[in-house]
Scaffold this motif. Structure first.
Motif, mmCIF file in Angstrom:
data_model
loop_
_atom_site.group_PDB
_atom_site.id
_atom_site.type_symbol
_atom_site.label_atom_id
_atom_site.label_comp_id
_atom_site.label_asym_id
_atom_site.label_seq_id
_atom_site.Cartn_x
_atom_site.Cartn_y
_atom_site.Cartn_z
ATOM 1 N N GLY A 57 -3.295 37.952 42.604
ATOM 2 C CA GLY A 57 -4.457 37.085 42.696
ATOM 3 C C GLY A 57 -4.640 36.400 41.354
ATOM 4 O O GLY A 57 -3.770 36.469 40.476
ATOM 5 N N TYR A 58 -5.772 35.758 41.157
ATOM 6 C CA TYR A 58 -6.026 35.028 39.916
ATOM 7 C C TYR A 58 -5.914 35.935 38.688
ATOM 8 O O TYR A 58 -5.205 35.608 37.737
ATOM 9 N N ASP A 59 -6.609 37.073 38.709
ATOM 10 C CA ASP A 59 -6.606 37.945 37.528
ATOM 11 C C ASP A 59 -6.315 39.399 37.883
ATOM 12 O O ASP A 59 -6.717 40.310 37.170
ATOM 13 N N GLU A 124 -13.578 29.716 51.771
ATOM 14 C CA GLU A 124 -13.357 29.521 50.331
ATOM 15 C C GLU A 124 -14.565 29.967 49.501
ATOM 16 O O GLU A 124 -14.397 30.568 48.444
ATOM 17 N N THR A 125 -15.770 29.666 49.957
ATOM 18 C CA THR A 125 -16.959 29.926 49.138
ATOM 19 C C THR A 125 -17.597 31.285 49.394
ATOM 20 O O THR A 125 -18.218 31.848 48.494
ATOM 21 N N ARG A 126 -17.456 31.832 50.600
ATOM 22 C CA ARG A 126 -18.165 33.069 50.919
ATOM 23 C C ARG A 126 -17.269 34.270 51.180
ATOM 24 O O ARG A 126 -17.644 35.387 50.863
ATOM 25 N N VAL A 127 -16.118 34.049 51.805
ATOM 26 C CA VAL A 127 -15.284 35.185 52.213
ATOM 27 C C VAL A 127 -14.257 35.556 51.141
ATOM 28 O O VAL A 127 -14.177 36.712 50.723
ATOM 29 N N ARG A 128 -13.478 34.588 50.693
ATOM 30 C CA ARG A 128 -12.389 34.888 49.760
ATOM 31 C C ARG A 128 -12.862 35.533 48.457
ATOM 32 O O ARG A 128 -12.214 36.463 47.983
ATOM 33 N N PRO A 129 -13.971 35.080 47.848
ATOM 34 C CA PRO A 129 -14.407 35.765 46.615
ATOM 35 C C PRO A 129 -14.737 37.242 46.848
ATOM 36 O O PRO A 129 -14.409 38.092 46.018
ATOM 37 N N ALA A 130 -15.344 37.558 47.972
ATOM 38 C CA ALA A 130 -15.686 38.953 48.265
ATOM 39 C C ALA A 130 -14.438 39.781 48.519
ATOM 40 O O ALA A 130 -14.317 40.917 48.036
ATOM 41 N N VAL A 131 -13.488 39.226 49.249
ATOM 42 C CA VAL A 131 -12.258 39.944 49.568
ATOM 43 C C VAL A 131 -11.399 40.121 48.311
ATOM 44 O O VAL A 131 -10.743 41.152 48.139
ATOM 45 N N ALA A 132 -11.422 39.143 47.411
ATOM 46 C CA ALA A 132 -10.652 39.258 46.164
ATOM 47 C C ALA A 132 -11.150 40.423 45.317
ATOM 48 O O ALA A 132 -10.366 41.069 44.617
ATOM 49 N N THR A 139 -6.666 33.898 54.282
ATOM 50 C CA THR A 139 -6.448 32.457 54.303
ATOM 51 C C THR A 139 -6.447 31.950 55.743
ATOM 52 O O THR A 139 -6.086 32.667 56.677
ATOM 53 N N PHE A 140 -6.837 30.709 55.900
ATOM 54 C CA PHE A 140 -6.887 30.048 57.199
ATOM 55 C C PHE A 140 -5.478 29.756 57.689
ATOM 56 O O PHE A 140 -4.637 29.272 56.951
ATOM 57 N N ARG A 141 -5.217 30.074 58.975
ATOM 58 C CA ARG A 141 -3.926 29.752 59.579
ATOM 59 C C ARG A 141 -4.077 28.741 60.705
ATOM 60 O O ARG A 141 -3.239 27.881 60.876
ATOM 61 N N GLY A 142 -5.181 28.891 61.514
ATOM 62 C CA GLY A 142 -5.309 27.962 62.613
ATOM 63 C C GLY A 142 -6.607 28.134 63.375
ATOM 64 O O GLY A 142 -7.358 29.090 63.168
ATOM 65 N N PHE A 143 -6.853 27.160 64.271
ATOM 66 C CA PHE A 143 -8.034 27.183 65.133
ATOM 67 C C PHE A 143 -7.629 26.605 66.479
ATOM 68 O O PHE A 143 -7.094 25.503 66.548
ATOM 69 N N LYS A 144 -7.857 27.372 67.545
ATOM 70 C CA LYS A 144 -7.495 26.895 68.884
ATOM 71 C C LYS A 144 -8.402 27.571 69.903
ATOM 72 O O LYS A 144 -8.567 28.786 69.893
#
Length: 187
Positions: A57-59, A124-132, A139-144
């Motif tokens: 990850g970043y750090d 990007e703003t709510r989920v990924r920072p918490a999971v990191a 990450t997003f893969r698709g929507f159907k």
């Protein structure tokens, strides 16, 4: 150099914080020794018996294991990470960086672009920072057909609590802000 370690919700992974930037942009995941050849650091960590996955990850660096207990693996991993950063060697090989960073193609219907943009912003703003913070990434893969497909990486991949995270956390958040979202699924 002092490297901190943190437990993650996944008992098979441990998060290492070297106090330096690991990946300037994006993330990189290595699930086997062959893919680790793209990164000098990942290759060195995979040389330790019992290591089954490495995520940057970043750090932070998240390491997955099977078999040996952390008390036996942790000193070798700490030493390897410290030696690597002290040597000044790059984390990623020069030609492989773009290939390893979030390399899967996205899929969604052209008419769903605004829905997808909202989903991505929420991730990007709510989920990924918490999971990191737990040593992983989503990450997003698709929507159907009302279903959002996400890729879980690092400590999230194979985590016993990942289903609860997806269904009760991410799905509730997305469906609250985007009524078109009916379900969330890991791919």
């Amino acid at each position: 150099m002092f490297i901190q370690t943190e437990a993650t919700p996944n008992p098979a992974t441990l998060k290492f914080l070297p106090g330096k930037v690991v990946m300037e942009t994006g993330t990189a995941e290595f699930r086997d020794e062959a893919s680790a050849s793209a990164s000098p650091l990942a290759a060195r960590i995979f040389a330790i018996p019992g290591v089954t996955g490495v995520f940057f990850g970043y750090d932070f660096v998240t390491v997955s294991k099977d078999g040996p207990e952390w008390q036996h693996l942790k000193p070798a991993i700490l030493g390897t990470i410290m030696e690597h950063f002290m040597s000044g060697a790059p984390v990623m090989g020069s030609a492989s960086t773009s290939a390893q960073v979030d390399g899967d193609e996205e899929f969604f219907d052209a008419g769903d672009e605004t829905i997808v943009a909202t989903i991505k912003e929420l991730l990007e703003t709510r989920v990924r920072p918490a999971v990191a913070q737990d040593g992983g990434d989503i990450t997003f893969r698709g929507f159907k057909d009302g279903k959002v497909f996400l890729n879980m990486k690092g400590s999230c991949a194979g985590c016993p609590s990942s289903t609860a995270t997806l269904k009760h956390g991410v799905q509730n958040l997305l469906s609250h802000f985007v009524p078109e979202v009916q379900e969330v699924e890991a791919v």
